[in-house]
Design an enzyme around this catalytic site. Structure first.
Site, short mmCIF file in Angstrom:
data_model
loop_
_atom_site.label_atom_id
_atom_site.label_comp_id
_atom_site.label_asym_id
_atom_site.label_seq_id
_atom_site.Cartn_x
_atom_site.Cartn_y
_atom_site.Cartn_z
N HIS A 168 -10.87 39.76 -3.42
CA HIS A 168 -10.81 38.30 -2.77
C HIS A 168 -12.29 37.85 -2.83
O HIS A 168 -13.37 38.47 -3.20
CB HIS A 168 -10.28 38.47 -1.32
CG HIS A 168 -11.26 39.21 -0.41
ND1 HIS A 168 -12.27 38.79 0.37
CD2 HIS A 168 -11.01 40.56 -0.07
CE1 HIS A 168 -12.62 39.92 1.06
NE2 HIS A 168 -12.16 40.72 0.83
N CYS A 198 -12.05 46.46 1.26
CA CYS A 198 -11.81 45.52 0.18
C CYS A 198 -12.74 45.40 -0.88
O CYS A 198 -13.99 45.44 -0.33
CB CYS A 198 -11.08 44.17 0.94
SG CYS A 198 -9.34 44.29 1.80
#
Length: 222
Positions: A174, A190
Protein backbone atom coordinates in the site's frame (compact mmCIF):
# COMPACT_ATOMS: atom_id res chain seq x y z
CA UNK A 1 -1.69 11.15 -18.84
CA UNK A 2 -2.72 12.86 -15.58
CA UNK A 3 -1.58 16.44 -15.14
CA UNK A 4 1.31 17.05 -12.76
CA UNK A 5 1.09 20.29 -10.81
CA UNK A 6 4.70 21.16 -10.14
CA UNK A 7 4.08 24.46 -8.45
CA UNK A 8 1.31 23.40 -6.12
CA UNK A 9 2.33 22.18 -2.68
CA UNK A 10 -0.33 20.08 -0.95
CA UNK A 11 -1.33 21.29 2.46
CA UNK A 12 -0.15 18.11 4.17
CA UNK A 13 1.79 19.33 7.19
CA UNK A 14 -1.19 19.56 9.59
CA UNK A 15 -2.58 16.12 8.75
CA UNK A 16 0.85 14.50 8.76
CA UNK A 17 1.72 15.99 12.13
CA UNK A 18 -1.59 14.82 13.50
CA UNK A 19 -1.05 11.35 12.13
CA UNK A 20 2.46 11.02 13.52
CA UNK A 21 1.26 12.10 16.94
CA UNK A 22 -1.70 9.71 16.89
CA UNK A 23 -1.83 6.34 18.60
CA UNK A 24 -0.74 3.49 16.33
CA UNK A 25 -3.63 2.20 14.22
CA UNK A 26 -2.40 -1.34 13.67
CA UNK A 27 -0.97 -3.70 11.07
CA UNK A 28 -0.05 -1.10 8.48
CA UNK A 29 0.91 1.65 10.91
CA UNK A 30 4.41 2.57 12.11
CA UNK A 31 6.04 3.56 15.31
CA UNK A 32 7.07 7.22 15.40
CA UNK A 33 10.29 7.60 13.45
CA UNK A 34 13.26 9.78 14.22
CA UNK A 35 13.24 10.55 10.50
CA UNK A 36 9.88 12.25 10.95
CA UNK A 37 11.56 14.95 13.02
CA UNK A 38 12.51 16.54 9.68
CA UNK A 39 10.14 19.15 8.24
CA UNK A 40 7.43 17.03 6.60
CA UNK A 41 6.45 19.68 4.10
CA UNK A 42 10.00 19.65 2.69
CA UNK A 43 9.39 16.15 1.37
CA UNK A 44 6.72 17.29 -1.09
CA UNK A 45 7.16 19.05 -4.43
CA UNK A 46 3.62 19.19 -5.76
CA UNK A 47 0.74 16.89 -6.59
CA UNK A 48 -0.47 14.63 -9.37
CA UNK A 49 -4.14 14.81 -10.34
CA UNK A 50 -6.13 11.86 -9.02
CA UNK A 51 -9.62 11.17 -7.70
CA UNK A 52 -10.98 11.78 -5.14
CA UNK A 53 -7.69 13.28 -3.88
CA UNK A 54 -4.57 14.46 -5.66
CA UNK A 55 -1.51 12.29 -5.03
CA UNK A 56 1.26 14.17 -3.19
CA UNK A 57 4.55 13.97 -5.11
CA UNK A 58 7.71 13.34 -3.10
CA UNK A 59 11.12 14.87 -3.71
CA UNK A 60 12.84 11.55 -4.44
CA UNK A 61 16.24 13.25 -4.18
CA UNK A 62 15.72 12.84 -0.45
CA UNK A 63 15.74 9.04 -0.88
CA UNK A 64 18.74 6.79 -1.32
CA UNK A 65 19.00 6.22 -5.12
CA UNK A 66 18.40 2.48 -4.66
CA UNK A 67 14.88 3.25 -3.43
CA UNK A 68 13.90 5.35 -6.45
CA UNK A 69 11.69 3.77 -9.11
CA UNK A 70 13.79 2.48 -12.00
CA UNK A 71 14.19 -0.33 -14.53
CA UNK A 72 16.93 -2.81 -13.60
CA UNK A 73 18.34 -6.12 -14.81
CA UNK A 74 16.60 -9.09 -13.17
CA UNK A 75 18.02 -12.62 -12.99
CA UNK A 76 15.36 -14.29 -10.83
CA UNK A 77 13.35 -17.26 -12.05
CA UNK A 78 9.91 -15.67 -11.59
CA UNK A 79 7.94 -15.08 -14.79
CA UNK A 80 6.94 -11.67 -16.09
CA UNK A 81 4.06 -10.14 -14.15
CA UNK A 82 5.22 -11.46 -10.77
CA UNK A 83 5.63 -9.05 -7.86
CA UNK A 84 8.72 -9.93 -5.83
CA UNK A 85 9.32 -8.20 -2.50
CA UNK A 86 12.80 -8.49 -1.00
CA UNK A 87 12.37 -7.68 2.70
CA UNK A 88 16.12 -7.61 3.36
CA UNK A 89 16.85 -5.17 0.52
CA UNK A 90 13.67 -3.08 1.10
CA UNK A 91 12.86 -3.33 -2.59
CA UNK A 92 9.92 -4.51 -4.68
CA UNK A 93 10.35 -5.83 -8.21
CA UNK A 94 7.71 -6.15 -10.90
CA UNK A 95 9.24 -8.69 -13.27
CA UNK A 96 9.21 -7.72 -16.96
CA UNK A 97 9.95 -9.62 -20.14
CA UNK A 98 13.53 -9.77 -21.37
CA UNK A 99 15.41 -10.09 -18.08
CA UNK A 100 14.41 -6.77 -16.54
CA UNK A 101 12.19 -5.57 -13.71
CA UNK A 102 10.71 -2.34 -12.47
CA UNK A 103 12.22 -1.77 -9.03
CA UNK A 104 10.63 0.32 -6.29
CA UNK A 105 11.81 1.17 -2.79
CA UNK A 106 9.59 -0.02 0.05
CA UNK A 107 9.25 0.16 3.80
CA UNK A 108 8.79 -3.15 5.61
CA UNK A 109 7.81 -4.61 8.95
CA UNK A 110 10.05 -4.18 11.94
CA UNK A 111 11.93 -7.17 13.35
CA UNK A 112 9.56 -10.01 14.11
CA UNK A 113 6.66 -8.58 12.10
CA UNK A 114 7.70 -9.09 8.48
CA UNK A 115 5.64 -11.75 6.73
CA UNK A 116 7.15 -13.86 3.96
CA UNK A 117 5.66 -16.38 1.57
CA UNK A 118 3.64 -16.60 -1.64
CA UNK A 119 0.27 -15.03 -2.22
CA UNK A 120 -1.79 -13.35 -4.90
CA UNK A 121 -3.40 -9.97 -5.34
CA UNK A 122 -6.93 -10.83 -4.20
CA UNK A 123 -8.33 -7.35 -4.70
CA UNK A 124 -7.23 -3.76 -5.23
CA UNK A 125 -8.36 -0.51 -3.65
CA UNK A 126 -8.21 3.19 -4.60
CA UNK A 127 -7.79 5.54 -1.62
CA UNK A 128 -8.95 2.62 0.53
CA UNK A 129 -10.57 2.74 3.95
CA UNK A 130 -8.63 1.25 6.84
CA UNK A 131 -10.08 -1.11 9.45
CA UNK A 132 -8.36 -2.88 12.36
CA UNK A 133 -8.14 -6.65 12.53
CA UNK A 134 -9.92 -8.52 15.35
CA UNK A 135 -6.54 -9.06 17.01
CA UNK A 136 -5.83 -5.33 17.01
CA UNK A 137 -9.22 -4.62 18.54
CA UNK A 138 -8.65 -7.23 21.25
CA UNK A 139 -5.34 -5.57 22.13
CA UNK A 140 -6.73 -2.04 21.95
CA UNK A 141 -10.55 -1.87 22.25
CA UNK A 142 -10.47 1.92 21.81
CA UNK A 143 -9.27 1.70 18.22
CA UNK A 144 -11.62 3.28 15.67
CA UNK A 145 -13.42 0.57 13.69
CA UNK A 146 -12.76 2.28 10.39
CA UNK A 147 -10.92 5.22 8.90
CA UNK A 148 -12.03 6.66 5.59
CA UNK A 149 -9.57 6.86 2.73
CA UNK A 150 -7.68 10.12 2.39
CA UNK A 151 -4.41 11.93 2.88
CA UNK A 152 -4.27 11.05 6.58
CA UNK A 153 -5.06 7.36 6.06
CA UNK A 154 -2.12 4.96 6.66
CA UNK A 155 -2.98 2.93 3.52
CA UNK A 156 -2.34 5.91 1.25
CA UNK A 157 -3.51 6.25 -2.34
CA UNK A 158 -3.77 2.56 -3.31
CA UNK A 159 -3.66 -0.88 -1.74
CA UNK A 160 -3.09 -4.40 -3.06
CA UNK A 161 -4.70 -6.93 -0.71
CA UNK A 162 -2.82 -10.22 -0.44
CA UNK A 163 -4.75 -13.49 -0.46
CA UNK A 164 -3.86 -17.16 -0.25
CA UNK A 165 -6.61 -19.03 -2.04
CA UNK A 166 -9.79 -17.19 -1.04
CA UNK A 167 -8.41 -16.11 2.35
CA UNK A 168 -7.39 -12.52 2.97
CA UNK A 169 -4.15 -12.87 4.94
CA UNK A 170 -4.42 -9.26 6.20
CA UNK A 171 -1.17 -8.10 4.67
CA UNK A 172 -1.12 -5.32 2.12
CA UNK A 173 1.14 -3.59 -0.35
CA UNK A 174 0.00 0.00 0.00
CA UNK A 175 0.89 3.67 -0.13
CA UNK A 176 2.10 5.80 2.74
CA UNK A 177 1.89 9.35 4.02
CA UNK A 178 5.28 8.85 5.70
CA UNK A 179 7.71 8.92 2.74
CA UNK A 180 10.69 9.01 5.12
CA UNK A 181 9.82 5.41 6.06
CA UNK A 182 10.79 4.05 2.62
CA UNK A 183 13.87 1.91 3.04
CA UNK A 184 13.17 1.49 6.74
CA UNK A 185 12.07 -1.49 8.84
CA UNK A 186 9.32 0.27 10.75
CA UNK A 187 5.83 -1.02 10.11
CA UNK A 188 3.91 -3.80 11.84
CA UNK A 189 4.07 -6.04 8.81
CA UNK A 190 2.70 -4.50 5.61
CA UNK A 191 4.81 -3.40 2.64
CA UNK A 192 4.55 0.32 2.00
CA UNK A 193 5.47 2.39 -1.05
CA UNK A 194 5.45 6.03 -2.03
CA UNK A 195 1.91 6.96 -3.04
CA UNK A 196 3.07 7.77 -6.57
CA UNK A 197 4.81 4.37 -6.80
CA UNK A 198 1.88 2.30 -5.55
CA UNK A 199 -0.36 4.17 -8.00
CA UNK A 200 2.05 3.20 -10.79
CA UNK A 201 2.20 -0.44 -9.66
CA UNK A 202 -1.58 -0.57 -9.24
CA UNK A 203 -2.09 0.23 -12.93
CA UNK A 204 0.41 -2.43 -14.02
CA UNK A 205 -0.80 -5.49 -12.12
CA UNK A 206 -4.16 -7.26 -12.32
CA UNK A 207 -6.11 -9.04 -9.63
CA UNK A 208 -4.64 -12.56 -9.22
CA UNK A 209 -1.09 -11.40 -9.94
CA UNK A 210 1.40 -13.63 -8.12
CA UNK A 211 3.26 -12.10 -5.18
CA UNK A 212 6.46 -13.55 -3.70
CA UNK A 213 7.73 -12.03 -0.46
CA UNK A 214 11.31 -13.06 0.35
CA UNK A 215 13.34 -12.76 3.52
CA UNK A 216 16.70 -14.38 4.05
CA UNK A 217 16.95 -14.98 0.31
CA UNK A 218 13.82 -17.08 -0.18
CA UNK A 219 10.12 -17.24 0.56
CA UNK A 220 8.56 -19.65 2.99
CA UNK A 221 5.64 -21.61 1.58
CA UNK A 222 2.68 -21.49 3.96
Amino acid sequence: MPAVHRNSRPVLRPVLLALIAAISLGACQTRQSQLAQDDESAWYIGAKADKPFDIPLVDTNRLDPKYRRQTVAYTGLEPAGTIVVDIDQRQLFLVQEGGTALRYGVGVGKQGFSWKGEARVGRKGVWPDWSPTPTMVSLNPDLPRTRKGGLDNPLGARALYLYQGNRDILFRIHGTNEPWSIGEQMSSGCVRMLNEDIADLYERVPVNARVVVKRGGKPRTI
